[in-house]
Design a protein around this motif. Structure first.
Motif, PDB file in Angstrom:
ATOM      1  N   THR A 319     -35.396  93.171 150.880  1.00 27.83           N
ATOM      2  CA  THR A 319     -34.658  93.410 151.777  1.00 27.83           C
ATOM      3  C   THR A 319     -33.041  93.714 151.499  1.00 27.83           C
ATOM      4  OG1 THR A 319     -35.696  91.676 153.064  1.00 27.83           O
ATOM      5  CG2 THR A 319     -33.608  91.992 153.949  1.00 27.83           C
ATOM      6  N   ASP A 320     -32.652  93.399 150.320  1.00 31.80           N
ATOM      7  CA  ASP A 320     -31.461  93.510 149.611  1.00 31.80           C
ATOM      8  C   ASP A 320     -31.580  94.910 148.858  1.00 31.80           C
ATOM      9  OD1 ASP A 320     -30.413  91.290 150.875  1.00 31.80           O
ATOM     10  OD2 ASP A 320     -30.786  90.083 149.288  1.00 31.80           O
ATOM     11  N   ARG A 321     -31.200  95.999 149.127  1.00 37.56           N
ATOM     12  CA  ARG A 321     -31.277  96.916 148.344  1.00 37.56           C
ATOM     13  C   ARG A 321     -30.122  97.159 147.076  1.00 37.56           C
ATOM     14  NH1 ARG A 321     -34.323  99.891 147.315  1.00 37.56           N
ATOM     15  NH2 ARG A 321     -33.239 101.992 147.280  1.00 37.56           N
ATOM     16  N   ASP A 322     -30.593  97.512 145.992  1.00 43.17           N
ATOM     17  CA  ASP A 322     -29.530  97.593 144.790  1.00 43.17           C
ATOM     18  C   ASP A 322     -29.536  98.861 144.062  1.00 43.17           C
ATOM     19  OD1 ASP A 322     -31.372  97.912 142.124  1.00 43.17           O
ATOM     20  OD2 ASP A 322     -32.479  96.607 143.220  1.00 43.17           O
ATOM     21  N   HIS A 323     -28.592  98.978 143.320  1.00 46.72           N
ATOM     22  CA  HIS A 323     -28.450 100.372 142.780  1.00 46.72           C
ATOM     23  C   HIS A 323     -28.347 100.220 141.265  1.00 46.72           C
ATOM     24  CE1 HIS A 323     -26.626 101.842 146.486  1.00 46.72           C
ATOM     25  NE2 HIS A 323     -27.545 102.681 146.533  1.00 46.72           N
ATOM     26  N   ALA A 324     -29.034  99.358 140.747  1.00 49.42           N
ATOM     27  CA  ALA A 324     -29.292  98.873 139.397  1.00 49.42           C
ATOM     28  C   ALA A 324     -30.259  99.932 138.634  1.00 49.42           C
ATOM     29  CB  ALA A 324     -29.742  97.587 139.180  1.00 49.42           C
ATOM     30  N   HIS A 325     -29.882 100.059 137.417  1.00 47.34           N
ATOM     31  CA  HIS A 325     -30.858 100.883 136.569  1.00 47.34           C
ATOM     32  C   HIS A 325     -31.485  99.790 135.650  1.00 47.34           C
ATOM     33  CE1 HIS A 325     -32.639 103.910 133.954  1.00 47.34           C
ATOM     34  NE2 HIS A 325     -32.051 103.399 132.843  1.00 47.34           N
ATOM     35  N   GLU A 326     -32.895  99.756 135.683  1.00 46.44           N
ATOM     36  CA  GLU A 326     -33.837  98.875 134.829  1.00 46.44           C
ATOM     37  C   GLU A 326     -34.253  99.601 133.801  1.00 46.44           C
ATOM     38  OE1 GLU A 326     -37.192  95.235 136.209  1.00 46.44           O
ATOM     39  OE2 GLU A 326     -36.571  97.184 137.467  1.00 46.44           O
ATOM     40  N   LEU A 327     -34.132  98.884 132.678  1.00 50.61           N
ATOM     41  CA  LEU A 327     -34.807  99.857 131.325  1.00 50.61           C
ATOM     42  C   LEU A 327     -35.753  98.655 130.746  1.00 50.61           C
ATOM     43  CD1 LEU A 327     -33.591 102.298 129.959  1.00 50.61           C
ATOM     44  CD2 LEU A 327     -32.550 101.106 128.502  1.00 50.61           C
ATOM     45  N   PHE A 328     -37.069  99.419 130.658  1.00 50.72           N
ATOM     46  CA  PHE A 328     -38.130  98.446 129.848  1.00 50.72           C
ATOM     47  C   PHE A 328     -38.234  98.506 128.377  1.00 50.72           C
ATOM     48  CE2 PHE A 328     -38.596  98.538 134.706  1.00 50.72           C
ATOM     49  CZ  PHE A 328     -39.371  97.425 134.982  1.00 50.72           C
ATOM     50  N   PRO A 329     -38.521  97.747 127.870  1.00 51.73           N
ATOM     51  CA  PRO A 329     -39.063  97.908 126.286  1.00 51.73           C
ATOM     52  C   PRO A 329     -40.646  98.525 126.344  1.00 51.73           C
ATOM     53  CG  PRO A 329     -39.129  95.455 126.938  1.00 51.73           C
ATOM     54  CD  PRO A 329     -38.666  96.229 128.068  1.00 51.73           C
ATOM     55  N   GLY A 330     -40.900  99.291 125.250  1.00 56.97           N
ATOM     56  CA  GLY A 330     -42.469  99.507 125.257  1.00 56.97           C
ATOM     57  C   GLY A 330     -43.041  98.846 123.944  1.00 56.97           C
ATOM     58  N   GLU A 331     -44.003  99.429 123.514  1.00 55.25           N
ATOM     59  CA  GLU A 331     -44.996  98.867 122.363  1.00 55.25           C
ATOM     60  C   GLU A 331     -45.466  99.891 121.571  1.00 55.25           C
ATOM     61  OE1 GLU A 331     -49.073  96.442 121.937  1.00 55.25           O
ATOM     62  OE2 GLU A 331     -48.356  97.046 123.880  1.00 55.25           O
ATOM     63  N   LEU A 332     -45.378  99.716 120.200  1.00 49.47           N
ATOM     64  CA  LEU A 332     -45.780 100.659 119.225  1.00 49.47           C
ATOM     65  C   LEU A 332     -47.207 100.482 119.030  1.00 49.47           C
ATOM     66  CD1 LEU A 332     -45.107 103.219 117.591  1.00 49.47           C
ATOM     67  CD2 LEU A 332     -44.416 101.427 115.758  1.00 49.47           C
ATOM     68  N   VAL A 333     -48.051 101.354 119.393  1.00 47.22           N
ATOM     69  CA  VAL A 333     -49.618 101.017 119.168  1.00 47.22           C
ATOM     70  C   VAL A 333     -49.992 101.890 118.139  1.00 47.22           C
ATOM     71  CG1 VAL A 333     -51.838 101.551 120.162  1.00 47.22           C
ATOM     72  CG2 VAL A 333     -49.961 100.787 121.502  1.00 47.22           C
ATOM     73  N   LEU A 334     -50.669 101.296 117.008  1.00 47.68           N
ATOM     74  CA  LEU A 334     -50.600 101.769 115.771  1.00 47.68           C
ATOM     75  C   LEU A 334     -52.293 102.293 115.511  1.00 47.68           C
ATOM     76  CD1 LEU A 334     -49.050  99.341 113.335  1.00 47.68           C
ATOM     77  CD2 LEU A 334     -48.183 101.400 114.327  1.00 47.68           C
ATOM     78  N   ARG A 335     -52.461 103.786 115.310  1.00 48.90           N
ATOM     79  CA  ARG A 335     -53.780 104.445 114.872  1.00 48.90           C
ATOM     80  C   ARG A 335     -53.705 105.004 113.742  1.00 48.90           C
ATOM     81  NH1 ARG A 335     -53.161 105.290 120.707  1.00 48.90           N
ATOM     82  NH2 ARG A 335     -54.336 103.578 122.092  1.00 48.90           N
ATOM     83  N   ARG A 336     -54.630 106.000 113.477  1.00 54.09           N
ATOM     84  CA  ARG A 336     -54.914 106.524 112.212  1.00 54.09           C
ATOM     85  C   ARG A 336     -53.933 107.805 111.748  1.00 54.09           C
ATOM     86  NH1 ARG A 336     -57.777 109.296 108.598  1.00 54.09           N
ATOM     87  NH2 ARG A 336     -58.779 110.674 110.237  1.00 54.09           N
ATOM     88  N   SER A 337     -53.271 108.219 113.044  1.00 51.75           N
ATOM     89  CA  SER A 337     -52.440 109.340 112.757  1.00 51.75           C
ATOM     90  C   SER A 337     -51.315 109.273 111.984  1.00 51.75           C
ATOM     91  CB  SER A 337     -52.140 110.311 114.084  1.00 51.75           C
ATOM     92  OG  SER A 337     -51.044 109.320 114.877  1.00 51.75           O
ATOM     93  N   CYS A 338     -50.759 108.265 111.729  1.00 50.75           N
ATOM     94  CA  CYS A 338     -49.469 107.796 111.187  1.00 50.75           C
ATOM     95  C   CYS A 338     -49.884 107.381 109.623  1.00 50.75           C
ATOM     96  CB  CYS A 338     -48.887 106.685 111.605  1.00 50.75           C
ATOM     97  SG  CYS A 338     -49.450 105.020 111.544  1.00 50.75           S
ATOM     98  N   GLY A 339     -51.255 107.020 109.494  1.00 55.78           N
ATOM     99  CA  GLY A 339     -51.687 106.448 108.050  1.00 55.78           C
ATOM    100  C   GLY A 339     -52.018 104.812 108.413  1.00 55.78           C
ATOM    101  N   CYS A 340     -51.985 104.477 109.402  1.00 59.16           N
ATOM    102  CA  CYS A 340     -52.508 103.110 109.613  1.00 59.16           C
ATOM    103  C   CYS A 340     -54.054 103.000 109.662  1.00 59.16           C
ATOM    104  CB  CYS A 340     -51.770 102.352 110.567  1.00 59.16           C
ATOM    105  SG  CYS A 340     -49.978 101.902 110.360  1.00 59.16           S
ATOM    106  N   PRO A 341     -54.699 101.895 109.730  1.00 61.88           N
ATOM    107  CA  PRO A 341     -55.966 101.696 109.952  1.00 61.88           C
ATOM    108  C   PRO A 341     -55.999 101.821 111.411  1.00 61.88           C
ATOM    109  CG  PRO A 341     -55.301 100.141 108.435  1.00 61.88           C
ATOM    110  CD  PRO A 341     -54.162 100.607 108.676  1.00 61.88           C
TER     111      PRO A 341
END
Length: 345
Positions: A319-341
């Motif tokens: 009901t109450d409109r806002d003009h905020a900017h919402e910034l979300f954190p993400g998550e590093l997912v490790l796989r083999r391309s970087c050298g991790c198992p």
């Protein structure tokens, strides 16, 4: 005189009321949940609906209520359609689920992002009683003042930096780039290159530079690439050519700005006999299913699409409109391309 069987008359709300032995209002209360109805009465109404094959007239309902219980998802149209990018396909799916959980349908449509065209689509949405618009931000700035005059609530998605007067949200791209580049450096590489758009103000580009500077290593090379699979493949061939021309200076790791681009880079490396991660390690950004099923599996910074979708729909319907900017954190997912198992995620 024409032959044939006449088209059967569609059942009306009054027909349902008559068969169930209730008033028209009770039929509306049962179907719309706008007032409590005794369980036995509701069962009679629903049985009558099924027997008669009654379907509410949604257009008429929208005219009466001023709401179609529908949200629009506006995406940019181009020669490279948005939904060929698995990340945005998954984002659309989560938005649809978030809208459905709130009792709304989601209507997805593409348009050029020329200001006049976007304004015309907003006016069309208003005429159709659409309840709000989710805008997948493109490269063209939006005329927020003109759009606000239409009177529809709207929110811009996939936005990295705040724009005054615009409700928006997105992933912290810069922080994600810092985390991903830093992880590659932690594998012991003396430098990390970057594959992405040629835009020094782009947050992933900035984050890559900041991570290299913090580690005290040279940043580079930068390899310009369109955010497409063909763009990544072309960039990958240029990386291999540069490596052959000057093996001693060639970096052994690259941060790639999107999963889709990284898949193209992987293909080029496979075509030219470059082993990943033994010869060149790579990590990318987005966290789409494409990264999981690439070979080798791509280490990637996953954007939190579920959380962003739920927030976008909630804010749009507030009901109450806002003009905020919402910034979300993400998550590093490790796989083999970087050298991790490969963790198989």
């Amino acid at each position: 005189m024409t032959g044939g069987t006449p088209t059967p008359r569609k059942a009306t709300r009054r027909d349902v009321a008559r068969l169930a032995g209730v008033s028209d209002a009770v039929v509306s209360y049962t179907l719309n949940g706008t007032a409590p109805v005794a369980a036995t009465t509701a069962e009679r109404v629903l049985a009558a609906v099924e027997q008669l094959g009654y379907r509410p007239n949604q257009a008429a309902r929208a005219l009466r209520s001023g709401s179609a219980d529908t949200l629009a998802f506006l995406v940019p149209s181009s020669s490279d359609p948005v939904f060929t990018n698995p990340f945005f396909g998954e984002y659309a799916s989560t938005l649809e689920a978030a809208a459905r959980d709130r009792g709304y349908a989601l209507y997805t449509t593409a348009t050029s992002f020329h200001p006049d065209e976007v304004l015309a689509r907003f006016r069309e949405f208003a005429a159709r009683q659409i309840d709000g618009v989710l805008v997948l931000a493109g490269d063209t700035p939006l005329d927020s003042t003109a759009l606000d005059r239409v009177g529809l609530p709207w929110i811009a998605l996939n936005v990295a930096t705040r724009e005054r007067g615009v409700a928006s949200l997105g992933t912290d791209l810069r922080a994600g780039a810092v985390a991903t580049t830093t992880h590659l450096l932690e594998h012991g590489h003396g430098s990390v290159g970057f594959v992405g758009q040629d835009d020094p103000s782009e947050p992933r580009y900035i984050g890559w530079l900041q991570a290299c500077a913090a580690a005290g290593v040279p940043a580079g090379p930068f390899v310009a690439a369109e955010v497409t699979r063909p763009g990544g493949r072309d960039a990958g061939h240029r990386i291999v050519d540069d490596r052959a021309a000057d093996p001693g200076r060639a970096p052994r790791a690259f941060f790639v700005a999107s999963d889709r681009t990284a898949v193209g880079v992987l293909r080029a490396f496979h075509e030219r006999g470059i082993r990943v991660p033994e010869d060149i390690a790579i990590a990318s950004f987005d966290g789409s299913s494409e990264a999981e099923y690439a070979w080798p599996g791509l280490t990637t910074f996953r954007q939190p699409v579920d959380e962003m979708a739920r927030s976008a729909v909630t804010r749009l319907l507030a009901t109450d409109r806002d003009h905020a900017h919402e910034l979300f954190p993400g998550e590093l997912v490790l796989r083999r391309s970087c050298g991790c198992p490969d963790a198989g995620r």
